[in-house]
Design a protein around this motif. Structure first.
Motif, PDB file in Angstrom:
ATOM      1  N   HIS A  69      -2.366  49.001   1.844  1.00  0.00           N
ATOM      2  CA  HIS A  69      -1.902  49.031   3.777  1.00  0.00           C
ATOM      3  C   HIS A  69      -3.047  48.002   3.837  1.00  0.00           C
ATOM      4  O   HIS A  69      -4.005  47.835   3.473  1.00  0.00           O
ATOM      5  CB  HIS A  69      -2.396  50.350   4.346  1.00  0.00           C
ATOM      6  CG  HIS A  69      -1.154  51.232   4.057  1.00  0.00           C
ATOM      7  ND1 HIS A  69       0.047  51.528   4.235  1.00  0.00           N
ATOM      8  CD2 HIS A  69      -1.462  52.606   3.497  1.00  0.00           C
ATOM      9  CE1 HIS A  69       1.019  52.452   3.696  1.00  0.00           C
ATOM     10  NE2 HIS A  69       0.127  53.310   3.052  1.00  0.00           N
ATOM     11  N   ILE A  74      -4.156  54.967  10.173  1.00  0.00           N
ATOM     12  CA  ILE A  74      -3.039  55.426   9.855  1.00  0.00           C
ATOM     13  C   ILE A  74      -3.963  57.241   9.649  1.00  0.00           C
ATOM     14  O   ILE A  74      -4.860  57.060   9.197  1.00  0.00           O
ATOM     15  CB  ILE A  74      -2.871  54.946   7.860  1.00  0.00           C
ATOM     16  CG1 ILE A  74      -2.012  53.885   7.798  1.00  0.00           C
ATOM     17  CG2 ILE A  74      -1.894  56.453   7.701  1.00  0.00           C
ATOM     18  CD1 ILE A  74      -2.004  53.070   6.973  1.00  0.00           C
ATOM     19  N   TRP A 128       0.969  56.168  11.435  1.00  0.00           N
ATOM     20  CA  TRP A 128       0.436  55.363  11.980  1.00  0.00           C
ATOM     21  C   TRP A 128       0.170  54.670  12.933  1.00  0.00           C
ATOM     22  O   TRP A 128       1.495  54.336  14.171  1.00  0.00           O
ATOM     23  CB  TRP A 128       1.120  54.319  11.427  1.00  0.00           C
ATOM     24  CG  TRP A 128       1.690  53.892   9.868  1.00  0.00           C
ATOM     25  CD1 TRP A 128       1.581  55.485   8.959  1.00  0.00           C
ATOM     26  CD2 TRP A 128       2.106  52.888   8.431  1.00  0.00           C
ATOM     27  NE1 TRP A 128       2.037  55.262   7.298  1.00  0.00           N
ATOM     28  CE2 TRP A 128       2.135  53.304   7.529  1.00  0.00           C
ATOM     29  CE3 TRP A 128       2.842  51.899   8.778  1.00  0.00           C
ATOM     30  CZ2 TRP A 128       3.155  53.387   6.369  1.00  0.00           C
ATOM     31  CZ3 TRP A 128       3.522  50.876   7.594  1.00  0.00           C
ATOM     32  CH2 TRP A 128       3.549  51.865   6.391  1.00  0.00           C
TER      33      TRP A 128
END
Length: 245
Positions: A69, A74, A128
């Protein structure tokens, strides 16, 4: 990436559970509030800085292997069972129901999420948020939220300034949790320049006169009071989001 309110409307926007995307991979069952992976809904690409709410249920001993990521905030909000996290920063933890694991992906990080139980599923909301700044240093932290701190009241657990013992985020968002039953009532005043998105994670409740069931959501884009009441085993996440220009 945000939902555009229909022209000429100023009232609440409803997002019903059965309108979400659904995926069943055997070891993973997931419901996507916004476009994600193979689910695409151009009307629901996100809402302000809120980009993903996945309601994930992972079977015992299964999970997401290491994957990358970058430039997202997150977090996983555990509803039942336990969730194990490992990442390329050297962090490792197991978070149980009522806990939160939070990651700033920033310049890039790899992580895995697994269900360490041999016989119990884990269910969690994976969220997210788009950060206001990119290229930040990656980071990870956890937070346990005792039930008493969100029983009949809003418990701030993510915020832009880290106030009241919350996790500091790089997104334009404050995030609250609450549990409501019976005659308990929670009120929240949405300020000018902000939008609100409430996701019902468990049970049922009435929000501004609308009865919501598990997986339903309601959003506000104009200053107003949000009233949450008549909960029946209700657990909610409330996102107070900075408006995008």
């Amino acid at each position: 990436m945000r939902h555009q309110q229909p022209t000429g409307t100023r009232g609440p926007i409803l997002r019903r559970a059965d309108e979400r995307g659904h995926a069943d991979h055997g070891w993973l069952r997931s419901a996507h509030s916004f476009s994600f992976a193979g689910f695409h809904d151009p009307e629901w690409m996100g809402f302000e800085s809120l980009r993903v709410i996945n309601d994930d249920q992972v079977a015992a001993g299964a999970g997401f292997p290491m994957h990358p990521h970058a430039d997202f905030e997150i977090f996983s909000y555990v509803l039942s069972g336990a969730l194990e996290h490992k990442d390329s920063m050297g962090n490792g933890s197991v978070v149980k129901a009522g806990g939160v694991q939070y990651m700033t992906a920033g310049t890039g990080v790899r992580h895995s999420e697994f269900n360490p139980s041999r016989d119990e599923d884990v269910r969690f909301l994976q969220v997210w948020l788009e950060p206001k700044v990119h290229g930040a240093r990656p980071g990870y932290q956890t937070l346990d939220i005792p039930r008493a701190e969100k029983d009949g009241k809003l418990r701030l657990f993510v915020s832009e300034d880290g106030r009241d013992g919350s996790i500091k985020t790089l997104a334009g968002a404050d995030v609250y949790a609450a549990i409501l039953n019976g005659e308990q009532e929670v009120r929240f005043d949405l300020r000018d320049g902000r939008s609100a998105y409430l996701h019902l994670a468990e049970g049922s409740a009435k929000v501004n006169g609308q009865r919501l069931q598990r997986g339903d959501a309601i959003a506000l884009t104009e200053p107003a009071e949000m009233v949450i009441e008549e909960g029946q085993g209700a657990e909610v996440l409330l996102f107070d989001l900075e408006k995008k220009s």
